[in-house]
Design a protein around this motif. Structure first.
Motif, mmCIF file in Angstrom:
data_model
loop_
_atom_site.group_PDB
_atom_site.id
_atom_site.type_symbol
_atom_site.label_atom_id
_atom_site.label_comp_id
_atom_site.label_asym_id
_atom_site.label_seq_id
_atom_site.Cartn_x
_atom_site.Cartn_y
_atom_site.Cartn_z
ATOM 1 N N LYS A 114 0.829 -1.206 0.000
ATOM 2 C CA LYS A 114 0.000 0.000 0.000
ATOM 3 C C LYS A 114 0.862 1.254 0.000
ATOM 4 C CE LYS A 114 -3.823 0.429 2.223
ATOM 5 N NZ LYS A 114 -4.862 0.490 3.269
ATOM 6 N N LYS A 115 1.969 1.229 0.758
ATOM 7 C CA LYS A 115 2.877 2.377 0.750
ATOM 8 C C LYS A 115 3.512 2.553 -0.624
ATOM 9 C CE LYS A 115 4.049 2.141 5.687
ATOM 10 N NZ LYS A 115 5.126 1.882 6.689
ATOM 11 N N THR A 120 0.915 4.081 -2.946
ATOM 12 C CA THR A 120 0.753 5.509 -2.685
ATOM 13 C C THR A 120 1.888 6.305 -3.322
ATOM 14 O OG1 THR A 120 -0.367 5.030 -0.591
ATOM 15 C CG2 THR A 120 0.505 7.247 -0.883
ATOM 16 N N TYR A 162 1.370 6.320 -7.129
ATOM 17 C CA TYR A 162 0.340 7.259 -7.560
ATOM 18 C C TYR A 162 0.887 8.687 -7.559
ATOM 19 C CZ TYR A 162 -3.034 3.462 -6.943
ATOM 20 O OH TYR A 162 -3.722 2.286 -7.042
#
Length: 309
Positions: free
Chosen positions: A129-130, A133, A136
């Motif tokens: 998830k990091k 992020t 993105y």
């Protein structure tokens, strides 16, 4: 006449004794405990009494009522809160790690958890998830820089948006292609999508530049928006397709290989996105440009009519 703290200490002393010293044996250090003198009737696996400092015994039955409950062997804390850790190994051949965590996250809702209990997934999922992020943010930065460069090149705020519209087309191709290949879009596949931004923009940039020259009459007679769009497709079809085919041909062995690993995931997304965007931009981009030109013309005419009325 006993307080809760004293009862707790005496019970602990009855169970484990009291550590009074450490003995260095050279290759290891041993703890020295003092144990209480236990009654002969005391079974080794049960506690029936606590021993007072004066040597007397008090039956536990006189201190209260009791019930047996499960308790952790240690209290662990994370960011000041007590927690219990649950670990599992995921079979990637059945479902990917990230998708499994997403399913768990969807199933374990706040309504399912008791009051005061929270749920959080860590490990590989948290790291992924990091990474997403960060990816993105990198993609947004890349889009911003591409828009800035195109705006200075075309001297327009609208045409760079038209060029960037090929990126969603490329993503559509990635989804279709990966489904056809029976593969999931992995983290490294998303890295390939970020790299795909710069590649697909080049094809649309070639077409838009040709369209502007035809519309402005730089290479002969000025053409209308519709005629310039059609002519630009005819003139730039071959170069766009040749560059696409050479890139796809070079990446296909890596994309189709089962043992390519990370490189295979990235190559697969680039190939699928590039093929789809190259075909669709020659159909979709001219239509968008003509519509924008018609809307701009109608706006100018409405503004001019309003000025004279």
């Amino acid at each position: 006449g006993l307080g809760a703290e004293e009862i707790g200490y005496l019970t602990h002393f009855s169970v484990t004794g009291n550590k009074i010293a450490k003995v260095d044996m050279g290759n290891e250090i041993l703890d020295v405990y003092v144990l209480e003198k236990r009654p002969q009737t005391w079974q080794s696996n049960h506690i029936h009494h606590i021993t007072l400092s004066n040597g007397g015994f008090i039956p536990l039955s006189q201190l209260g009522t009791y019930s047996t409950k499960m308790a952790p062997d240690a209290v662990k804390r994370f960011q000041g809160n007590r927690y219990i850790k649950i670990t599992a190994n995921i079979n990637d051949s059945i479902q990917s790690n990230f998708k499994t965590h997403r399913d768990i996250e969807r199933l374990v809702t706040e309504d399912l958890l008791p009051e005061g209990i929270s749920f959080e997934q860590l490990g590989d999922y948290s790291s992924t998830k990091k990474s997403l992020t960060s990816m993105y943010q990198s993609a947004l930065l890349a889009l911003g820089l591409v828009y800035l460069i195109l705006a200075m090149l075309f001297r327009s705020y609208v045409q760079p948006i038209v060029v960037l519209m090929t990126i969603p087309l490329a993503y559509i191709g990635v989804v279709w292609g990966m489904n056809a290949l029976g593969r999931d879009i992995s983290l490294f596949g998303l890295v390939g999508i970020v790299g795909l931004i710069g590649i697909v923009v080049n094809d649309s940039l070639v077409w838009v530049d040709c369209y502007n020259h035809l519309k402005e009459g730089s290479e002969g007679e000025k053409l209308s928006a519709q005629a310039a769009a059609v002519q630009a497709v005819k003139l730039r079809f071959r170069p766009i397709m040749l560059t696409t085919l050479t890139t796809v041909a070079g990446l296909s062995p890596v994309a189709l290989s089962e043992s390519a690993g990370i490189a295979g995931s990235m190559a697969s997304t680039i190939v699928c996105g590039l093929v789809a965007s190259s075909v669709m931009l020659l159909l979709f981009l001219p239509i968008c440009v003509v519509i924008i030109e018609d809307v701009s013309r109608m706006y100018r005419e409405a503004k001019l009519l309003q000025r004279f009325t």
